[in-house]
Write an enzyme that holds these catalytic residues in place. Sequence first.
Site, PDB file in Angstrom:
ATOM      1  N   HIS A 148       0.852  -1.198   0.000  1.00  0.00           N
ATOM      2  CA  HIS A 148       0.000   0.000   0.000  1.00  0.00           C
ATOM      3  C   HIS A 148       0.888   1.248   0.000  1.00  0.00           C
ATOM      4  O   HIS A 148       0.374   2.362   0.099  1.00  0.00           O
ATOM      5  CB  HIS A 148      -0.898   0.031   1.241  1.00  0.00           C
ATOM      6  CG  HIS A 148      -2.005  -0.990   1.235  1.00  0.00           C
ATOM      7  ND1 HIS A 148      -2.766  -1.252   0.133  1.00  0.00           N
ATOM      8  CD2 HIS A 148      -2.505  -1.789   2.224  1.00  0.00           C
ATOM      9  CE1 HIS A 148      -3.669  -2.185   0.434  1.00  0.00           C
ATOM     10  NE2 HIS A 148      -3.534  -2.525   1.688  1.00  0.00           N
ATOM     11  N   ARG A 173      -9.969   2.815  -6.895  1.00  0.00           N
ATOM     12  CA  ARG A 173     -11.416   2.611  -6.771  1.00  0.00           C
ATOM     13  C   ARG A 173     -12.130   3.932  -6.582  1.00  0.00           C
ATOM     14  O   ARG A 173     -11.531   4.901  -6.077  1.00  0.00           O
ATOM     15  CB  ARG A 173     -11.674   1.708  -5.556  1.00  0.00           C
ATOM     16  CG  ARG A 173     -13.080   1.204  -5.470  1.00  0.00           C
ATOM     17  CD  ARG A 173     -13.259   0.269  -4.270  1.00  0.00           C
ATOM     18  NE  ARG A 173     -14.566  -0.356  -4.313  1.00  0.00           N
ATOM     19  CZ  ARG A 173     -15.068  -1.128  -3.383  1.00  0.00           C
ATOM     20  NH1 ARG A 173     -14.339  -1.408  -2.308  1.00  0.00           N
ATOM     21  NH2 ARG A 173     -16.273  -1.638  -3.490  1.00  0.00           N
TER      22      ARG A 173
HETATM   23  P1  A3P Z   1     -16.513  -3.713  -0.008  1.00  0.00           P
HETATM   24  O1  A3P Z   1     -16.199  -3.392   1.407  1.00  0.00           O
HETATM   25  O2  A3P Z   1     -17.048  -2.554  -0.768  1.00  0.00           O
HETATM   26  O3  A3P Z   1     -17.350  -4.930  -0.165  1.00  0.00           O
HETATM   27  P2  A3P Z   1      -9.077  -4.696  -0.237  1.00  0.00           P
HETATM   28  O4  A3P Z   1      -8.898  -6.079  -0.733  1.00  0.00           O
HETATM   29  O5  A3P Z   1      -8.212  -3.689  -0.938  1.00  0.00           O
HETATM   30  O6  A3P Z   1      -8.984  -4.633   1.236  1.00  0.00           O
HETATM   31  O7  A3P Z   1     -10.535  -4.250  -0.666  1.00  0.00           O
HETATM   32  C1  A3P Z   1     -11.660  -4.818  -0.036  1.00  0.00           C
HETATM   33  C2  A3P Z   1     -12.864  -4.567  -0.911  1.00  0.00           C
HETATM   34  O8  A3P Z   1     -12.811  -5.420  -2.052  1.00  0.00           O
HETATM   35  C3  A3P Z   1     -14.142  -4.918  -0.168  1.00  0.00           C
HETATM   36  O9  A3P Z   1     -15.133  -4.065  -0.735  1.00  0.00           O
HETATM   37  C4  A3P Z   1     -14.322  -6.364  -0.576  1.00  0.00           C
HETATM   38  O10 A3P Z   1     -15.622  -6.856  -0.389  1.00  0.00           O
HETATM   39  C5  A3P Z   1     -13.943  -6.281  -2.031  1.00  0.00           C
HETATM   40  N1  A3P Z   1     -13.560  -7.572  -2.610  1.00  0.00           N
HETATM   41  C6  A3P Z   1     -12.894  -8.590  -2.020  1.00  0.00           C
HETATM   42  N2  A3P Z   1     -12.737  -9.594  -2.875  1.00  0.00           N
HETATM   43  C7  A3P Z   1     -13.303  -9.230  -4.040  1.00  0.00           C
HETATM   44  C8  A3P Z   1     -13.465  -9.870  -5.307  1.00  0.00           C
HETATM   45  N3  A3P Z   1     -13.012 -11.091  -5.513  1.00  0.00           N
HETATM   46  N4  A3P Z   1     -14.120  -9.188  -6.285  1.00  0.00           N
HETATM   47  C9  A3P Z   1     -14.578  -7.936  -6.071  1.00  0.00           C
HETATM   48  N5  A3P Z   1     -14.474  -7.285  -4.891  1.00  0.00           N
HETATM   49  C10 A3P Z   1     -13.832  -7.921  -3.889  1.00  0.00           C
END
Ligand code: A3P
Length: 345
Positions: A148, A173
């Site tokens: 990150h 995003r």
């Molecule tokens: P939401 O909280 O909007 O559902 P990161 O992985 O950077 O921590 O981001 C987490 C976000 O990505 C969360 O969003 C999560 O639900 C979503 N996410 C996790 N796996 C995913 C996938 N396979 N496809 C799309 N979104 C996904």
Amino acid sequence: MAAQAKDESAAISSDESQEQEDTSTIITALVSKLPTRQGWSQSYVLYNNYWINPLFVHGILRLHTTFKPRHDDIILASNPKCGTTWMKALAFTIINRSRYELGNNDHPLLSRHPQELVPFMETPTCHTNGDGLNYLEALPSPRLLATHMPLSLFPPQLSSSIAASGRVVYVCREPKDAFVSRWHFASKFRRCGGEHSTDNLESALDMFIQGFSPYGPFWDHCLEYWRQSISSPEKILFLKYEDMMSEPVKHIVRLATFLGVPFSVKEEEDGVPKEVVRLCSFDSLSGMCVNQLGEFARLQDKVIDKSDFFRKGVVGDWVNHMSEEMGRKIDRVMEEKLKGSGLVL
Ligand code: A3P
């Protein structure tokens, strides 16, 4: 002779561990002097314009002194909550598809969390119980590494290596969705004793638009990668979560080409890209036991569960949590900060 070699090697390793200890002391002293602010269920320090968990600043500075880049390293970078877990699953599956065939019972995604398959560079304690950066050294080439970190905090040796031959994939995003996702994530942090934190959404919004969010300001993080992706598109692939959601196959094909492992005509005819998309989809990953049960990591007194990385995985969920006026506050600040950059989020 053997005894002498053993003594010498013990002396070297004791020198090394003394050196590591000294570095650690210097870093701890430096981090303790940084401005601190409480929020998002934790305390953060301001380092080079970015609000970062002090433990991770420590990790970043350790990388600066000890990280050894490899010419074929692939870095998956993101602002938190912008699709890191998804990108880790996709890149891992694409890169390793000849080794681990899709559809086989032994595919690593069926038994390991995507966050474990692609380690973060600056958070060694999540992966190694604190034994330094050795886990990065132990990974086979080509290494898939996640971060990150903003580009400006990359260790210089990594920046040079990327300029020469490395690759970075950045996933970004829509900020209102990223904000809501972060708010849920922070609210789910539970203390080791089980108690959850309860930041309210309005104060979190104020913090976000002031630029105070984990690895924030959000806009500066995106802009650094965006600008570099424009000047060096062969080094940095800039992807948006929303584009990947609306046309996953198209973007997975782009990703594979960028990573240097393009899908062959035969693979495309056989539907391999579609199969990658399916395996790594939110429904598929969030439905796996390995991603539903257990802890991912403990950071200070907080527990992150494996399931915390999967919430809804939809575009536009912010409308279910924020008023239009709250949404406009984020839109206004983003518009002002991204002005003239060509980046629209
Ligand atoms: P939401 O909280 O909007 O559902 P990161 O992985 O950077 O921590 O981001 C987490 C976000 O990505 C969360 O969003 C999560 O639900 C979503 N996410 C996790 N796996 C995913 C996938 N396979 N496809 C799309 N979104 C996904």
